[in-house]
Design a protein around this motif. Structure first.
Motif, PDB file in Angstrom:
ATOM      1  N   LYS A   8       4.530   1.726  16.376  1.00  0.00           N
ATOM      2  CA  LYS A   8       4.306   2.926  15.565  1.00  0.00           C
ATOM      3  C   LYS A   8       5.296   2.975  14.397  1.00  0.00           C
ATOM      4  CE  LYS A   8       2.490   5.726  19.339  1.00  0.00           C
ATOM      5  NZ  LYS A   8       2.704   6.863  20.216  1.00  0.00           N
ATOM      6  N   ILE A   9       6.530   2.580  14.647  1.00  0.00           N
ATOM      7  CA  ILE A   9       7.547   2.576  13.581  1.00  0.00           C
ATOM      8  C   ILE A   9       7.159   1.559  12.499  1.00  0.00           C
ATOM      9  CG2 ILE A   9       9.955   2.018  13.056  1.00  0.00           C
ATOM     10  CD1 ILE A   9      10.684   3.174  15.809  1.00  0.00           C
ATOM     11  N   ILE A  10       6.726   0.372  12.882  1.00  0.00           N
ATOM     12  CA  ILE A  10       6.351  -0.678  11.924  1.00  0.00           C
ATOM     13  C   ILE A  10       5.159  -0.224  11.089  1.00  0.00           C
ATOM     14  CG2 ILE A  10       5.437  -3.027  11.693  1.00  0.00           C
ATOM     15  CD1 ILE A  10       7.177  -3.793  14.097  1.00  0.00           C
ATOM     16  N   VAL A  11       4.133   0.359  11.750  1.00  0.00           N
ATOM     17  CA  VAL A  11       2.953   0.828  11.018  1.00  0.00           C
ATOM     18  C   VAL A  11       3.335   1.965  10.084  1.00  0.00           C
ATOM     19  CG1 VAL A  11       0.698   1.965  11.279  1.00  0.00           C
ATOM     20  CG2 VAL A  11       1.290   0.056  12.749  1.00  0.00           C
ATOM     21  N   GLY A  12       4.219   2.864  10.517  1.00  0.00           N
ATOM     22  CA  GLY A  12       4.663   3.973   9.667  1.00  0.00           C
ATOM     23  C   GLY A  12       5.405   3.461   8.437  1.00  0.00           C
ATOM     24  N   LEU A  13       6.299   2.487   8.598  1.00  0.00           N
ATOM     25  CA  LEU A  13       7.025   1.920   7.454  1.00  0.00           C
ATOM     26  C   LEU A  13       6.062   1.225   6.487  1.00  0.00           C
ATOM     27  CD1 LEU A  13      10.227   0.492   9.167  1.00  0.00           C
ATOM     28  CD2 LEU A  13      10.054   2.461   7.638  1.00  0.00           C
ATOM     29  N   MET A  14       5.050   0.565   7.032  1.00  0.00           N
ATOM     30  CA  MET A  14       4.070  -0.112   6.186  1.00  0.00           C
ATOM     31  C   MET A  14       3.275   0.909   5.368  1.00  0.00           C
ATOM     32  SD  MET A  14       1.165  -2.902   7.248  1.00  0.00           S
ATOM     33  CE  MET A  14       0.190  -1.719   8.129  1.00  0.00           C
ATOM     34  N   VAL A  15       2.862   2.016   5.994  1.00  0.00           N
ATOM     35  CA  VAL A  15       2.113   3.058   5.283  1.00  0.00           C
ATOM     36  C   VAL A  15       2.996   3.673   4.205  1.00  0.00           C
ATOM     37  CG1 VAL A  15       1.039   5.345   5.545  1.00  0.00           C
ATOM     38  CG2 VAL A  15       0.517   3.536   7.172  1.00  0.00           C
ATOM     39  N   LEU A  16       4.262   3.952   4.501  1.00  0.00           N
ATOM     40  CA  LEU A  16       5.186   4.517   3.515  1.00  0.00           C
ATOM     41  C   LEU A  16       5.374   3.582   2.318  1.00  0.00           C
ATOM     42  CD1 LEU A  16       8.014   6.200   5.632  1.00  0.00           C
ATOM     43  CD2 LEU A  16       6.366   7.302   4.137  1.00  0.00           C
ATOM     44  N   SER A  17       5.496   2.286   2.585  1.00  0.00           N
ATOM     45  CA  SER A  17       5.686   1.346   1.472  1.00  0.00           C
ATOM     46  C   SER A  17       4.426   1.248   0.622  1.00  0.00           C
ATOM     47  CB  SER A  17       6.124  -0.023   1.982  1.00  0.00           C
ATOM     48  OG  SER A  17       5.144  -0.573   2.817  1.00  0.00           O
ATOM     49  N   LEU A  19       2.238   3.732   0.170  1.00  0.00           N
ATOM     50  CA  LEU A  19       2.206   4.987  -0.605  1.00  0.00           C
ATOM     51  C   LEU A  19       3.194   4.923  -1.774  1.00  0.00           C
ATOM     52  CD1 LEU A  19       1.932   7.693   2.204  1.00  0.00           C
ATOM     53  CD2 LEU A  19       0.209   7.095   0.481  1.00  0.00           C
ATOM     54  N   TYR A  20       4.379   4.430  -1.536  1.00  0.00           N
ATOM     55  CA  TYR A  20       5.375   4.315  -2.599  1.00  0.00           C
ATOM     56  C   TYR A  20       4.858   3.421  -3.719  1.00  0.00           C
ATOM     57  CZ  TYR A  20       9.548   3.006  -5.162  1.00  0.00           C
ATOM     58  OH  TYR A  20      10.445   2.764  -6.166  1.00  0.00           O
ATOM     59  N   GLY A  21       4.256   2.284  -3.382  1.00  0.00           N
ATOM     60  CA  GLY A  21       3.708   1.370  -4.372  1.00  0.00           C
ATOM     61  C   GLY A  21       2.607   2.015  -5.192  1.00  0.00           C
ATOM     62  N   ALA A  22       1.716   2.765  -4.531  1.00  0.00           N
ATOM     63  CA  ALA A  22       0.614   3.424  -5.233  1.00  0.00           C
ATOM     64  C   ALA A  22       1.151   4.490  -6.190  1.00  0.00           C
ATOM     65  CB  ALA A  22      -0.357   4.033  -4.229  1.00  0.00           C
ATOM     66  N   VAL A  23       2.111   5.311  -5.750  1.00  0.00           N
ATOM     67  CA  VAL A  23       2.685   6.364  -6.613  1.00  0.00           C
ATOM     68  C   VAL A  23       3.407   5.720  -7.793  1.00  0.00           C
ATOM     69  CG1 VAL A  23       4.458   8.184  -6.702  1.00  0.00           C
ATOM     70  CG2 VAL A  23       2.851   8.104  -4.796  1.00  0.00           C
ATOM     71  N   ASP A  24       4.172   4.690  -7.546  1.00  0.00           N
ATOM     72  CA  ASP A  24       4.907   4.018  -8.611  1.00  0.00           C
ATOM     73  C   ASP A  24       3.949   3.418  -9.638  1.00  0.00           C
ATOM     74  OD1 ASP A  24       7.353   3.025  -9.801  1.00  0.00           O
ATOM     75  OD2 ASP A  24       6.731   1.031  -9.092  1.00  0.00           O
ATOM     76  N   LEU A  25       2.853   2.833  -9.181  1.00  0.00           N
ATOM     77  CA  LEU A  25       1.892   2.215 -10.087  1.00  0.00           C
ATOM     78  C   LEU A  25       1.171   3.273 -10.925  1.00  0.00           C
ATOM     79  CD1 LEU A  25       0.414  -0.378 -10.983  1.00  0.00           C
ATOM     80  CD2 LEU A  25      -1.240   0.066  -9.166  1.00  0.00           C
TER      81      LEU A  25
END
Length: 178
Positions: A8-17, A19-25
């Motif tokens: 769950k922690i790995i999947v959560g970190l992947m989703v956060l990264s 989201l960060y990439g999409a917002v930054d783009l």
């Protein structure tokens, strides 16, 4: 099949990264960086070079009468050697030329065989090959024709063949293809 705490922690970190990439783009899209100072200098140097070459191509070369006479006189002179051979190759071919002249001076050229054509020469180190009637031979090889003919000498300009146990020999000049 429930996920473990670690998954769950790995999947959560992947989703956060993601989201960060999409917002930054979307909100902070980066522009392509412009050319650096070195790239601008290289570009201007290349443009200057092209301008100089094209200007030089437009002007006629200035050749005087003296130059023309010199060029014509030099063109009439025989070459003293092949400009594409190195010293070792030139010495080898000079030796072969001397052997050719010696053979012509003392050799019997009575016709031993007909229908033989010397059409190719290949040298590698101390080994020379002659192509006679489409087959490669070395010195000492028996020809694939009736009569017991042997290759006695191979030079770039001729091949000498003879019969085993006989002093008669035939000089085959190199036949150049057109």
């Amino acid at each position: 099949a429930s996920m473990s705490k670690r998954e769950k922690i790995i999947v959560g970190l992947m989703v956060l990264s993601l989201l960060y990439g999409a917002v930054d783009l979307i909100f902070f899209g980066r522009k392509k960086p412009g050319p650096t100072a070195i790239q601008r200098q290289q570009s201007s140097t290349l443009a200057t070079f092209i301008t100089e070459v094209s200007a030089g191509m437009k002007t006629e070369p200035k050749i005087g009468q003296t130059d023309v006479k010199y060029i014509i006189d030099r063109a009439r002179e025989p070459f003293k050697g092949d400009p594409f051979l190195d010293r070792a190759q030139a010495a080898y071919f000079d030796d072969q030329r001397k052997k050719d002249e010696e053979l012509r001076a003392k050799g019997s050229q009575a016709p031993l065989a007909t229908g033989l054509a010397y059409t190719g020469y290949l040298a590698s180190g101390d080994t020379a090959l002659a192509v006679i009637n489409g087959v490669e031979y070395e010195v000492g090889d028996l020809l694939d024709v009736p009569g017991g003919y042997v290759v006695q000498l191979i030079t770039p300009t001729q091949a000498v063949i003879g019969r085993e146990g006989s002093t008669d020999r035939l000089v085959l000049p190199m036949e150049e293809s057109e």
